[in-house]
Structure formats: structure tokens, C-alpha cells
Scaffold this motif. Structure first.
Motif, PDB file in Angstrom:
ATOM      1  N   GLY A  70      -3.221 -19.897 -34.199  1.00 24.29           N
ATOM      2  CA  GLY A  70      -2.946 -19.095 -33.004  1.00 24.29           C
ATOM      3  C   GLY A  70      -3.877 -17.899 -32.896  1.00 24.29           C
ATOM      4  O   GLY A  70      -4.408 -17.608 -31.818  1.00 24.29           O
ATOM      5  N   PHE A  71      -4.101 -17.187 -34.007  1.00 27.49           N
ATOM      6  CA  PHE A  71      -5.027 -16.055 -34.005  1.00 27.49           C
ATOM      7  C   PHE A  71      -6.456 -16.505 -33.711  1.00 27.49           C
ATOM      8  O   PHE A  71      -7.188 -15.838 -32.990  1.00 27.49           O
ATOM      9  N   LEU A  72      -6.863 -17.630 -34.250  1.00 21.98           N
ATOM     10  CA  LEU A  72      -8.202 -18.151 -34.018  1.00 21.98           C
ATOM     11  C   LEU A  72      -8.409 -18.500 -32.547  1.00 21.98           C
ATOM     12  O   LEU A  72      -9.429 -18.153 -31.957  1.00 21.98           O
ATOM     13  N   VAL A  73      -7.440 -19.160 -31.943  1.00 22.79           N
ATOM     14  CA  VAL A  73      -7.524 -19.509 -30.517  1.00 22.79           C
ATOM     15  C   VAL A  73      -7.559 -18.242 -29.671  1.00 22.79           C
ATOM     16  O   VAL A  73      -8.349 -18.125 -28.733  1.00 22.79           O
ATOM     17  N   TYR A  74      -6.742 -17.262 -30.001  1.00 24.37           N
ATOM     18  CA  TYR A  74      -6.725 -15.998 -29.260  1.00 24.37           C
ATOM     19  C   TYR A  74      -8.059 -15.261 -29.380  1.00 24.37           C
ATOM     20  O   TYR A  74      -8.593 -14.737 -28.400  1.00 24.37           O
ATOM     21  N   ALA A  75      -8.621 -15.226 -30.582  1.00 23.98           N
ATOM     22  CA  ALA A  75      -9.860 -14.482 -30.822  1.00 23.98           C
ATOM     23  C   ALA A  75     -11.061 -15.123 -30.148  1.00 23.98           C
ATOM     24  O   ALA A  75     -11.986 -14.430 -29.729  1.00 23.98           O
ATOM     25  N   THR A  76     -11.096 -16.439 -30.032  1.00 22.03           N
ATOM     26  CA  THR A  76     -12.254 -17.118 -29.455  1.00 22.03           C
ATOM     27  C   THR A  76     -12.002 -17.608 -28.044  1.00 22.03           C
ATOM     28  O   THR A  76     -12.892 -18.173 -27.438  1.00 22.03           O
ATOM     29  N   GLY A  77     -10.832 -17.404 -27.515  1.00 27.17           N
ATOM     30  CA  GLY A  77     -10.491 -17.922 -26.187  1.00 27.17           C
ATOM     31  C   GLY A  77     -11.402 -17.408 -25.101  1.00 27.17           C
ATOM     32  O   GLY A  77     -11.577 -16.218 -24.927  1.00 27.17           O
ATOM     33  N   GLY A  78     -12.035 -18.329 -24.357  1.00 28.05           N
ATOM     34  CA  GLY A  78     -12.851 -17.974 -23.216  1.00 28.05           C
ATOM     35  C   GLY A  78     -14.271 -17.556 -23.517  1.00 28.05           C
ATOM     36  O   GLY A  78     -15.068 -17.404 -22.614  1.00 28.05           O
ATOM     37  N   ARG A  79     -14.613 -17.363 -24.775  1.00 25.45           N
ATOM     38  CA  ARG A  79     -15.983 -16.919 -25.084  1.00 25.45           C
ATOM     39  C   ARG A  79     -16.960 -18.076 -24.891  1.00 25.45           C
ATOM     40  O   ARG A  79     -16.793 -19.145 -25.439  1.00 25.45           O
ATOM     41  N   GLY A  80     -17.993 -17.789 -24.083  1.00 27.33           N
ATOM     42  CA  GLY A  80     -19.053 -18.761 -23.915  1.00 27.33           C
ATOM     43  C   GLY A  80     -18.737 -19.890 -22.961  1.00 27.33           C
ATOM     44  O   GLY A  80     -19.570 -20.739 -22.729  1.00 27.33           O
ATOM     45  N   ALA A  81     -17.578 -19.922 -22.382  1.00 28.11           N
ATOM     46  CA  ALA A  81     -17.229 -21.007 -21.476  1.00 28.11           C
ATOM     47  C   ALA A  81     -16.872 -20.447 -20.106  1.00 28.11           C
ATOM     48  O   ALA A  81     -16.131 -19.491 -19.988  1.00 28.11           O
ATOM     49  N   ALA A  82     -17.427 -21.061 -19.087  1.00 23.11           N
ATOM     50  CA  ALA A  82     -17.120 -20.643 -17.722  1.00 23.11           C
ATOM     51  C   ALA A  82     -15.751 -21.183 -17.334  1.00 23.11           C
ATOM     52  O   ALA A  82     -15.354 -22.266 -17.738  1.00 23.11           O
ATOM     53  N   ALA A 126       3.294 -24.336 -43.279  1.00 20.10           N
ATOM     54  CA  ALA A 126       3.044 -24.767 -41.902  1.00 20.10           C
ATOM     55  C   ALA A 126       3.112 -23.582 -40.939  1.00 20.10           C
ATOM     56  O   ALA A 126       2.311 -23.489 -40.001  1.00 20.10           O
ATOM     57  N   ALA A 127       4.036 -22.660 -41.168  1.00 17.08           N
ATOM     58  CA  ALA A 127       4.153 -21.479 -40.312  1.00 17.08           C
ATOM     59  C   ALA A 127       2.915 -20.593 -40.448  1.00 17.08           C
ATOM     60  O   ALA A 127       2.383 -20.088 -39.446  1.00 17.08           O
ATOM     61  N   VAL A 128       2.432 -20.408 -41.665  1.00 17.94           N
ATOM     62  CA  VAL A 128       1.228 -19.602 -41.883  1.00 17.94           C
ATOM     63  C   VAL A 128       0.021 -20.276 -41.232  1.00 17.94           C
ATOM     64  O   VAL A 128      -0.803 -19.614 -40.568  1.00 17.94           O
ATOM     65  N   LEU A 129      -0.107 -21.572 -41.372  1.00 16.42           N
ATOM     66  CA  LEU A 129      -1.207 -22.307 -40.758  1.00 16.42           C
ATOM     67  C   LEU A 129      -1.149 -22.222 -39.237  1.00 16.42           C
ATOM     68  O   LEU A 129      -2.182 -22.006 -38.579  1.00 16.42           O
ATOM     69  N   ALA A 130       0.037 -22.355 -38.654  1.00 21.63           N
ATOM     70  CA  ALA A 130       0.191 -22.252 -37.197  1.00 21.63           C
ATOM     71  C   ALA A 130      -0.179 -20.855 -36.708  1.00 21.63           C
ATOM     72  O   ALA A 130      -0.841 -20.707 -35.676  1.00 21.63           O
ATOM     73  N   ALA A 131       0.207 -19.825 -37.444  1.00 17.93           N
ATOM     74  CA  ALA A 131      -0.140 -18.457 -37.065  1.00 17.93           C
ATOM     75  C   ALA A 131      -1.655 -18.249 -37.138  1.00 17.93           C
ATOM     76  O   ALA A 131      -2.251 -17.622 -36.251  1.00 17.93           O
ATOM     77  N   ALA A 132      -2.292 -18.783 -38.160  1.00 19.52           N
ATOM     78  CA  ALA A 132      -3.743 -18.650 -38.297  1.00 19.52           C
ATOM     79  C   ALA A 132      -4.463 -19.353 -37.153  1.00 19.52           C
ATOM     80  O   ALA A 132      -5.424 -18.815 -36.585  1.00 19.52           O
TER      81      ALA A 132
END
Length: 152
Positions: free
Chosen positions: A20-32, A12-18
Motif C-alpha cells: 500500500g505504501f509503495l503504490v501510494y508513493a509511486t502513484g501517478g509518477r511518469g504516467a499521463a 500478510a498484514a505487514v506485506l499488504a501495508a508495504a
């Protein structure tokens, strides 16, 4: 039983970290963002620019590219740009694709004009300059050097 619980918690910790990284990497792209308005511009070339690329004014990020599409009539790349609402741009502003250096990435730069009228949400910036390919510049330099040497 304790071993299974430890494995489940570690998974669960590894999944949560993954996630988190996915949200950080794609955060704000393509959305106003809520505090922005859209402008449009057409470029001959948008090489090095993608949705999410920075839009800067005087070196300060004031927005981002939200959408890139090919216009089938003009064969230009149409860009949708989200600009912070606090930034009001004159209607004679220019927009160009700049490079951070030889090895740096590209970004979109706005050069404000001097008009007293401002661009309204949904307006188009008419004065555009697309990206310049470093490879094509080098090829012109190399071929230009050879032709100059052969000329009398």
C-alpha cells in the motif's frame, strides 16, 4: 498450529501495508492520466524537477511532468507535460521552473499568454525559462560584492 496461523496473518498484514505504501508513493509518477493531453518544452536546466513534478497555473496543479530526456543536438532538457483536458492554453503561453521558497521544492509554472489560438495536443511551448541555481546566485552576489569594493 494456531501460532503459525497468527504469524502468517501478521506477515500478510505487514506485506499488504508495504505494498500500500509503495503504490501510494509511486502513484501517478511518469504516467499521463486519461483526462489529459501532452505538451512539450525544452529547458536549459531542469534542476530540481523530476517526472511526477507538479505543473501549476495560478498556483493550482493542472498537470505533471511525465518525461525528461536530454536532447543530444541542442543539449537542452526536453520535457513532456501532461495537462488536464479542461485547461486550454493560449499558444503564446510561457513555461518556467519556479521554487516554492528558499527551502521548498521546485515546480513548473505556466504563465498563459493572450493569443486567441490554443496549443493543440503534442505542441511545444516555445517560451521557456529553466531553473535558477541558488548556489550560483549566491556566488554571483559574493563575487560581485568583492569586485565592487575594489573598484574606484
Amino acid at each position: 498450529m494456531a501460532e503459525n496461523r497468527a504469524e502468517i496473518l501478521a506477515g500478510a498484514a505487514v506485506l499488504a501495508a508495504a505494498i500500500g505504501f509503495l503504490v501510494y508513493a509511486t502513484g501517478g509518477r511518469g504516467a499521463a492520466t486519461a483526462g489529459s493531453y501532452e505538451l512539450h518544452a525544452s529547458f536549459r536546466s531542469v534542476e530540481g524537477i523530476t517526472p511526477g513534478s507538479d505543473v501549476r497555473l495560478a498556483g493550482v496543479k493542472v498537470g505533471s511532468i511525465t518525461k525528461l530526456t536530454l536532447n543530444p543536438q541542442s543539449f537542452y532538457a526536453d520535457a513532456t507535460i501532461a495537462i488536464e483536458k479542461s485547461i486550454q492554453l493560449p499558444d503564446d503561453s510561457a513555461i518556467l521552473i519556479s521554487s516554492e521558497g528558499l527551502l521548498g521544492g521546485n515546480f513548473v509554472e505556466i504563465q498563459p499568454g493572450g493569443s486567441s489560438e490554443n496549443l493543440a495536443p503534442g505542441d511545444s511551448i516555445e517560451d521557456t525559462q529553466g531553473s535558477v541555481s541558488l548556489i550560483s546566485l549566491l556566488m554571483k552576489f559574493v563575487s560581485g560584492g568583492k569586485s565592487d569594493a575594489a573598484a574606484p
